[in-house]
Design an enzyme around this catalytic site. Structure first.
Site, PDB file in Angstrom:
ATOM      1  N   SER A 129       0.795  -1.239   0.000  1.00 41.01           N
ATOM      2  CA  SER A 129       0.000   0.000   0.000  1.00 41.01           C
ATOM      3  C   SER A 129       0.822   1.280   0.000  1.00 41.01           C
ATOM      4  CB  SER A 129      -0.938   0.025   1.201  1.00 41.01           C
ATOM      5  OG  SER A 129      -2.125  -0.638   0.863  1.00 41.01           O
ATOM      6  N   LYS A 140       0.367   3.551  -2.857  1.00 44.31           N
ATOM      7  CA  LYS A 140      -0.768   4.483  -2.969  1.00 44.31           C
ATOM      8  C   LYS A 140      -0.330   5.946  -2.843  1.00 44.31           C
ATOM      9  CE  LYS A 140      -3.885   0.920  -1.202  1.00 44.31           C
ATOM     10  NZ  LYS A 140      -4.555   0.351  -0.031  1.00 44.31           N
ATOM     11  N   TYR A 154      -3.993  -2.403  -9.997  1.00 44.37           N
ATOM     12  CA  TYR A 154      -3.799  -2.086  -8.576  1.00 44.37           C
ATOM     13  C   TYR A 154      -2.938  -3.154  -7.892  1.00 44.37           C
ATOM     14  CZ  TYR A 154      -4.911  -2.076  -3.635  1.00 44.37           C
ATOM     15  OH  TYR A 154      -4.798  -2.124  -2.272  1.00 44.37           O
ATOM     16  N   TYR A 200      -3.563   2.857   8.205  1.00 46.48           N
ATOM     17  CA  TYR A 200      -4.793   2.077   8.418  1.00 46.48           C
ATOM     18  C   TYR A 200      -5.589   2.710   9.554  1.00 46.48           C
ATOM     19  CZ  TYR A 200      -2.020  -1.008   5.527  1.00 46.48           C
ATOM     20  OH  TYR A 200      -1.243  -1.505   4.517  1.00 46.48           O
ATOM     21  N   VAL A 224       1.213  -3.729   3.876  1.00 48.51           N
ATOM     22  CA  VAL A 224       1.181  -5.013   4.582  1.00 48.51           C
ATOM     23  C   VAL A 224       2.417  -5.874   4.289  1.00 48.51           C
ATOM     24  CG1 VAL A 224      -1.317  -5.070   4.888  1.00 48.51           C
ATOM     25  CG2 VAL A 224      -0.294  -6.119   2.853  1.00 48.51           C
TER      26      VAL A 224
HETATM   27  N1  GLU Z   1      -2.493  -5.510  -2.147  1.00 53.11           N
HETATM   28  C1  GLU Z   1      -2.992  -5.395  -0.807  1.00 53.11           C
HETATM   29  C2  GLU Z   1      -4.511  -5.464  -0.770  1.00 53.11           C
HETATM   30  O1  GLU Z   1      -5.138  -4.824  -1.560  1.00 53.11           O
HETATM   31  C3  GLU Z   1      -2.478  -4.136  -0.210  1.00 53.11           C
HETATM   32  C4  GLU Z   1      -2.793  -4.077   1.226  1.00 53.11           C
HETATM   33  C5  GLU Z   1      -2.015  -3.041   1.973  1.00 53.11           C
HETATM   34  O2  GLU Z   1      -0.773  -2.995   1.923  1.00 53.11           O
HETATM   35  O3  GLU Z   1      -2.695  -2.262   2.635  1.00 53.11           O
HETATM   36  O4  GLU Z   1      -5.094  -6.157   0.031  1.00 53.11           O
END
Ligand code: GLU
Length: 310
Positions: free
Chosen positions: A70, A73, A196, A246, A264
């Protein structure tokens, strides 16, 4: 904030952080939906600092590539804002902490398909969709962006990992179909999720990641070009502070006092405006999905250096 003269030397501090925070025994968790992340040894720990004066300090496993997940992002948001001359992105995604899990379907339904922020999965899918208006292969576009800003040909997409995550992406597909149903996704749901997941599967080292994120500490000035306006760089920092960790952004702000974004895969990118970008990586996660050892090390680093936005 301590000045450079007062601050203790960074190299020995980072070595000390590695000695103190590298996990000695396995604790914490790995994400259930991405099996390959479970295979990464629990005792990996790396940290790197890229300063606005052009120096890079690192220690531990700072040159071992890990899955940025993530953290991608932050960079897709920067790319989308960079290209968003008409300002339409902010009519499709909000800028408020979600207070729910990063892949919640419930909130998206209640709020009529407008995601709370660009760092939860629904918001990131909208950002990816926005980028796909320019190029169908947004993930490769992101890889180019990261390669340029990191000044390294090292970053790569782990296509095997992406394929494996894609085969268990029901929830992200559900989010994309929800968005589509609410008219907030232009490209086909499957293509957006594929892009994504591939963007999340980019592998980078701590050193590369700190260098790639440095433009956010330099009012948007990248390695060879202006990436963003100072206002947009400030705004991304604000969203990192409020939405980057998060459902633990408040706790992270309390402990570390700096804007950060975690993934994650166990990585965290942190910005010290005007000073440096920091990347830390340790794969095991706390109950909210943030790197256990990485968060502890950043809290320690901020206390030792006085780096904080407060
Ligand atoms: N590819 C992961 C998902 O979409 C990313 C999760 C993350 O790092 O927050 O579940």
């Amino acid at each position: 904030m301590k000045t450079a003269l007062e601050a203790p030397p960074l190299g020995p501090i980072l070595d000390d952080l590695v000695r103190y925070h590298r996990p000695q025994r396995e604790s914490g968790s790995v994400p259930a939906n991405i099996p390959f992340l479970a295979a990464v040894p629990f005792d990996k720990f790396g940290i790197a600092v890229a300063t606005t004066s052009g120096k890079v300090f690192s220690s531990g496993d700072a040159d071992i590539p890990f899955s940025i997940q993530s953290i991608s992002k932050v960079f897709t948001l920067a790319m989308a804002l960079r290209g968003d001359k008409s300002g339409t992105l902010w009519s499709r995604v909000l800028r408020e902490p979600s207070g729910t899990s990063f892949n919640s379907l419930v909130q998206l339904e209640v709020e009529h398909g407008i995601p709370r922020n660009p760092f939860i999965n629904a918001g990131a899918l909208v950002v990816t969709d926005h980028l796909m208006e320019e190029t169908s292969d947004a993930a490769t576009q992101l890889l180019r962006f990261l390669t340029l800003e990191a000044g390294s040909a090292g970053p790569f997409i782990d296509e095997g990992a992406a394929a494996s995550e894609l085969s268990s992406s029901s929830r992200n597909l559900a989010l994309a179909h929800f968005l589509k149903d609410f008219g907030n996704l232009k490209q086909p749901a499957e293509s957006v999720v594929e892009n994504y997941v591939r963007q999340c599967s980019i592998m980078m080292t701590c050193t590369e990641l700190a260098q790639a994120g440095l433009f956010l500490a330099k009012e948007g000035r990248g390695r060879l070009r202006t990436v963003l306006s100072p206002s947009d760089a400030k705004r991304i920092g604000s969203i990192m502070l409020t939405c980057g960790m998060y459902d633990a952004a408040g706790e992270f702000a309390y402990r570390v006092g700096l804007p950060g974004k975690s993934g994650v895969g166990g990585g965290i990118l942190v910005i010290v405006p005007g000073e440096c970008a920091i990347s830390v990586w340790s794969p095991r996660l706390d109950a909210k999905g943030n790197s256990l050892a990485g968060t502890a090390a950043l809290a320690d680093l901020s206390d030792r250096t006085g780096w904080s936005v407060f």
